[in-house]
Write a protein that holds these residues in place. Structure first.
Motif, PDB file in Angstrom:
ATOM      1  N   PHE A  85       0.877  -1.183   0.000  1.00  0.00           N
ATOM      2  CA  PHE A  85       0.000   0.000   0.000  1.00  0.00           C
ATOM      3  C   PHE A  85       0.901   1.216   0.000  1.00  0.00           C
ATOM      4  O   PHE A  85       1.735   1.378   0.876  1.00  0.00           O
ATOM      5  CB  PHE A  85      -0.903  -0.019   1.240  1.00  0.00           C
ATOM      6  N   PHE A 126      -3.355   0.339  -3.512  1.00  0.00           N
ATOM      7  CA  PHE A 126      -3.170  -0.954  -2.873  1.00  0.00           C
ATOM      8  C   PHE A 126      -2.978  -1.998  -3.959  1.00  0.00           C
ATOM      9  O   PHE A 126      -3.782  -2.085  -4.887  1.00  0.00           O
ATOM     10  CB  PHE A 126      -4.374  -1.333  -2.004  1.00  0.00           C
ATOM     11  N   LEU A 133      -9.413  -3.860   3.492  1.00  0.00           N
ATOM     12  CA  LEU A 133      -9.509  -2.841   2.437  1.00  0.00           C
ATOM     13  C   LEU A 133     -10.759  -1.990   2.596  1.00  0.00           C
ATOM     14  O   LEU A 133     -10.740  -0.795   2.317  1.00  0.00           O
ATOM     15  CB  LEU A 133      -9.516  -3.507   1.062  1.00  0.00           C
ATOM     16  N   THR A 159      -9.709   0.708   4.942  1.00  0.00           N
ATOM     17  CA  THR A 159      -8.419   1.380   4.777  1.00  0.00           C
ATOM     18  C   THR A 159      -8.618   2.851   4.435  1.00  0.00           C
ATOM     19  O   THR A 159      -9.176   3.170   3.380  1.00  0.00           O
ATOM     20  CB  THR A 159      -7.589   0.695   3.667  1.00  0.00           C
ATOM     21  N   LEU A 219      -7.523   4.973   0.734  1.00  0.00           N
ATOM     22  CA  LEU A 219      -7.483   4.062  -0.406  1.00  0.00           C
ATOM     23  C   LEU A 219      -8.099   4.753  -1.624  1.00  0.00           C
ATOM     24  O   LEU A 219      -9.218   5.244  -1.562  1.00  0.00           O
ATOM     25  CB  LEU A 219      -8.262   2.774  -0.088  1.00  0.00           C
ATOM     26  N   LEU A 253      -7.220   0.164  -6.363  1.00  0.00           N
ATOM     27  CA  LEU A 253      -6.925  -1.228  -6.034  1.00  0.00           C
ATOM     28  C   LEU A 253      -6.481  -1.930  -7.307  1.00  0.00           C
ATOM     29  O   LEU A 253      -7.164  -1.872  -8.333  1.00  0.00           O
ATOM     30  CB  LEU A 253      -8.173  -1.930  -5.476  1.00  0.00           C
ATOM     31  N   VAL A 307     -14.512  -2.636  -1.864  1.00  0.00           N
ATOM     32  CA  VAL A 307     -14.024  -1.270  -2.097  1.00  0.00           C
ATOM     33  C   VAL A 307     -14.959  -0.453  -2.988  1.00  0.00           C
ATOM     34  O   VAL A 307     -14.675   0.716  -3.248  1.00  0.00           O
ATOM     35  CB  VAL A 307     -12.584  -1.264  -2.685  1.00  0.00           C
TER      36      VAL A 307
END
Length: 169
Positions: free
Chosen positions: A12, A17, A40, A43, A46, A49, A74
């Motif tokens: 990350f 990520f 996730l 997180t 973020l 991904l 996510v």
């Protein structure tokens, strides 16, 4: 030389990520993928991904279900759909058939070079936990498209029957 035993690495950095799957990724890594999905979802910071499958020789359907769960975890938290990097034609075909283009952007080459990845420890799970996770993964896959529903409905029904039977004892 490709190591055939499945492993998962992660990094990350600056809102990006990266989850890199290596070797033969099977249901034994589902607890690790599931924990990653939950982490996730929480997180902070973020933005992007990326799932890198370039060093993957095989991904079983249970592991694919948990990759879908990671993407769903996510949704609404990242600016664009999660990206899967897959240059193996067999892996690409499998992702297409499974309907992954609905929840991922599929590419063959990385958009950005990834930073140093740390190997994630495999989380051991018992037989009952494994059955629960296989069931969850395939329920997720069934929701992606009709092909998956036809393919995995019998397995889901069998696992649900086993689960019901185990609760009666």
């Amino acid at each position: 030389m490709i190591d055939h035993e499945g492993r998962i690495k992660a990094a990350f950095d600056s809102g990006v990520f990266v989850l890199k799957l290596c070797g033969d990724v099977r249901l034994t890594l589902c607890a690790t993928l599931d924990r990653q999905a939950r982490q996730l979802a929480e997180t902070p910071g973020l933005e992007t991904l990326i799932i890198d499958l370039r060093d993957t020789t095989n991904v079983d359907s249970t592991a694919l279900g948990f990759l879908a769960k990671v993407a769903m975890a996510v949704q609404g938290r990242v600016n664009e759909r999660p990206t899967i990097i897959a240059d193996n034609p067999d892996v690409r075909r499998m992702l297409d058939v499974m309907g992954f283009s609905r929840i991922f952007t599929l590419v063959e080459t990385p958009i950005i070079e990834t930073c140093a990845l740390c190997e994630l420890p495999e989380i051991p799970i018992d037989v009952e936990e494994t059955r629960r996770r296989v069931l969850e993964a395939h329920r997720i896959l069934i929701r992606l498209n009709e092909h998956n529903r036809e393919e995995f409905q019998p397995l889901v029904e069998m696992l649900e029957a086993q689960e019901a039977a185990s609760h009666e004892h």
